[in-house]
Design an enzyme around this catalytic site. Structure first.
Site, PDB file in Angstrom:
ATOM      1  CG  ASP A 169      -2.273   0.587   0.959  1.00 28.13           C
ATOM      2  OD1 ASP A 169      -2.320   1.814   0.774  1.00 28.13           O
ATOM      3  OD2 ASP A 169      -3.271  -0.151   0.950  1.00 28.13           O
ATOM      4  CG  HIS A 210      -5.349   3.762   1.046  1.00 22.37           C
ATOM      5  ND1 HIS A 210      -4.952   2.454   0.836  1.00 22.37           N
ATOM      6  CD2 HIS A 210      -6.624   3.852   0.588  1.00 22.37           C
ATOM      7  CE1 HIS A 210      -5.946   1.784   0.276  1.00 22.37           C
ATOM      8  NE2 HIS A 210      -6.975   2.608   0.119  1.00 22.37           N
ATOM      9  CG  ASN A 302     -13.528   1.668  -4.443  1.00 22.16           C
ATOM     10  OD1 ASN A 302     -13.949   0.641  -3.921  1.00 22.16           O
ATOM     11  ND2 ASN A 302     -12.460   2.323  -3.991  1.00 22.16           N
ATOM     12  CB  SER A 380      -9.278   0.428  -0.067  1.00 23.59           C
ATOM     13  OG  SER A 380      -8.727   0.606  -1.344  1.00 23.59           O
TER      14      SER A 380
END
Length: 614
Positions: A169, A210, A302, A380
């Site tokens: 990530d 994130h 998404n 996520s």
């Protein structure tokens, strides 16, 4: 002309009775201990010296008198013992359970004295019981997502100790290094050595926020009196930075990172990232990790469309869609034929509330040294729920990625997905269910009882319709025999009684306990519905073999209407994707066409059965 061959009842009765006899015999043997006796759990009480003050109240005593004792009788006894007893509830007059306060110093002496009285069945201190583990993290109550997947029950079985989860990530706020600081709720967490593939150094710090949020869901420090909890809070996090401060990264860096994590001890790789382009380089890296025994968990995307993004769509990856707090597919979540499972990802659009997102501790992007508790939503956020539960499964004894994935899928909540659907995959993640599935071994996904009953009712209505459309003489003779009922039950309920015999958890028998059209998932593997089973093909083959045999037509009719009812239910309630369809929207028309074919087959079989009965 009257037929000289056996009737449907005589043809099917021996088969059904002999099958039931064998199953009962197997159940009897299976429920016996190795020495031939029923196994028993220990009845020995735990000594009070081994219990803590939280386990029982030393100043309260429970006396269980023989059933039906009167208050007058136990009043006499309590005077002898020096204890003031009262019935515990309105049931006391029936079950004889009484409760009284005592001096804690007298506890042991009273237990010994009262136990000797012939009017007493049991005497003991008042034991305390409580709900399964509830962490003391003050904002745990805001983690609706953990309640949804039954984390409190799951923590009683596993906390993820020993499992290494690589988070590919934006990095993790895991160390104090210059401008970077560990976020408070990750202080004390376990970290393996990571790597920064964006800046090519050994410090994969988060400059976006994130990655830290994702890592928190997996293994936030739990029961530390601070902030929130994490799923596998005793697992080890491996920070691997593949996305920059803008949240972007390259296929080359991600592919290298996947291989690096697999080579450095990761058992789970979490990739809450995705895109539309298919990269052979990255696909090969996923296959490499899977071959090394790693569970690779990825976000479906998404884009709110019926296409799963890459890397989630690669073979060997576990693709995760997102649901909001109501359990419905989130408004933004992608889905499709490659989907494997759904998990809580939040949906703040649903009611316009931040609280409907997923809460975790992360950095403030403009200042990595400062932290915040933030509600994010997205696939996520759903993905680390699955990665965290995968870590729990490794820690609970799973030996291979296949075992982990099968436990995830079998233990999922199948209420909305049935065996599989393109929006929920194998169902909604259930941490408790996954751990129970791992411990229980075999068995297929459970079809909810109400759906089985619905299919049975629809099948019977289809039979009535098929019978009503026959000519009057044939209509009178087309009555349901034993063969018809056997075919109907097999295709709508399956061998539903196997779990009652304690056999439903076994690999083959667990599959047989589901309706016959669902057996394809066990034979061909999980995923989109296989058209060999989600079509009229098998009933047609059955009819080809038995249509001219006297007594078989009723069974053919039962199989046909039962099969049709289940396909009809799938078409209108689950809308599953059917494999090999060039376009996903063709799945429902495919099912409807096959329902019509099966209806025609059932009608023909009923008419042949009536003619055979003349």
């Amino acid at each position: 002309m009257a037929s000289t061959s056996s009737s449907p009842r005589s043809a099917w009765a021996p088969f059904v009775l002999s099958s039931l006899a064998v199953l009962v015999a197997v159940a009897t043997v299976g429920n016996c201990a190795p020495d031939g006796k029923q196994s028993e759990k220990s009845k020995a009480p735990v000594p009070l010296s081994k219990l803590t003050a939280d386990d029982f109240l030393a100043d309260e005593l429970v006396v269980d008198f023989k059933d039906g004792i009167t208050k007058e009788r136990y009043d006499q006894l309590e005077k002898q013992w020096g204890v003031d007893l009262e019935f515990n509830s309105i049931e006391g007059a029936v079950d004889g359970i009484t409760l009284g306060r005592i001096d804690p110093a007298r506890l042991d002496a009273l237990l010994a004295k009262i136990a000797q009285d012939p009017n007493v069945e049991a005497v003991e201190p008042l034991y305390r019981y409580k709900a399964s583990f509830v962490p003391n993290d003050p904002r745990f109550k805001e983690q609706w997502n953990f309640e949804m997947i039954h984390m409190r029950d799951a923590w009683e079985k596993s906390q993820g100790e020993g499992a290494v989860v690589a988070v590919l990530d934006t990095g993790i706020a895991y160390e104090d290094n210059g401008e970077f600081k560990t976020v408070p709720d990750l202080r004390g967490a376990k970290f393996a050595k990571g790597y920064d593939f964006v800046n090519d150094d050994d410090h994969p710090n988060d400059d976006h926020g994130h990655g830290t949020h994702v890592a928190g869901t997996i293994a936030q420090v739990t029961n530390n009196g601070l902030g929130v909890a994490g799923i596998a809070y005793k697992a080890t996090l491996m920070p691997v930075k593949v996305l920059d401060a803008n949240g972007s990264g390259s296929s080359a860096d991600i592919a290298d990172a996947i291989r690096w994590a697999a080579d450095h001890g990761a058992k789970v790789i979490n990739m809450s990232l995705g895109g539309g382009g298919r990269s052979q380089v990255m696909e090969s890296a996923v296959a490499y990790a899977r071959g090394k025994g790693v569970v690779v968990v990825c976000a479906a995307g998404n884009a709110a469309r019926g296409t799963v993004e890459f890397p989630a769509a690669y073979p060997g990856a576990v693709a995760v869609s997102a649901v909001g707090p109501t359990g419905e597919l989130a408004s933004y979540s992608s889905y499709g034929k490659e989907l494997d499972i759904a998990a809580p990802g939040g949906d703040k659009r649903l009611r316009g509330r931040d609280e409907d997102g997923v809460l975790q501790n992360t950095i403030i992007p403009s200042n990595p040294a400062e932290s915040q508790y933030a509600y994010f939503n997205g696939t996520s956020m759903a993905t680390p729920h699955v990665a965290g539960v995968a870590a729990l499964l490794w820690a609970a004894g799973a030996k291979t990625p296949d075992q982990v994935e099968q436990a995830l899928f079998k233990g999922a909540d199948h209420t909305k997905s049935g065996e599989w659907s393109d929006k929920f995959g194998h169902g909604l993640l259930d941490a408790k269910g996954a751990l129970e599935a791992l411990a229980g071994g075999g068995g297929g996904a459970k079809v909810p009882w109400w759906k089985k009953i619905l299919a049975f009712v629809w099948a019977f209505l289809l039979w009535l319709l098929a019978r009503f459309t026959l000519p009057l003489p044939a209509r009178r003779l087309a009555t349901p025999g034993l063969g018809f009922l056997a075919g109907l039950l097999l295709t709508t309920l399956g061998f539903f009684f196997l779990p009652w015999l304690g056999l439903g958890h076994l690999p083959v028998l667990g599959t047989l306990a589901t309706p016959m059209p669902e057996w394809g998932a066990a034979i061909f593997g999980a995923g989109p519905a296989n058209p060999l089973f989600y079509s009229a093909l098998i009933p047609i083959l059955f009819a080809f073999v038995g249509f001219r045999r006297s007594g078989w037509q009723g069974a053919i009719a039962g199989v046909a209407v039962g099969w049709a009812a289940l396909l009809l239910m799938r078409a209108f309630s689950d809308s599953p994707a059917v494999a090999w369809m060039p376009l996903s929207f063709l799945s429902v028309p495919w099912l409807i066409v096959n329902v019509l074919v099966l209806f025609v087959l059932a009608r023909a079989a009923l008419r042949a059965s009536a003619e055979d009965a003349r």
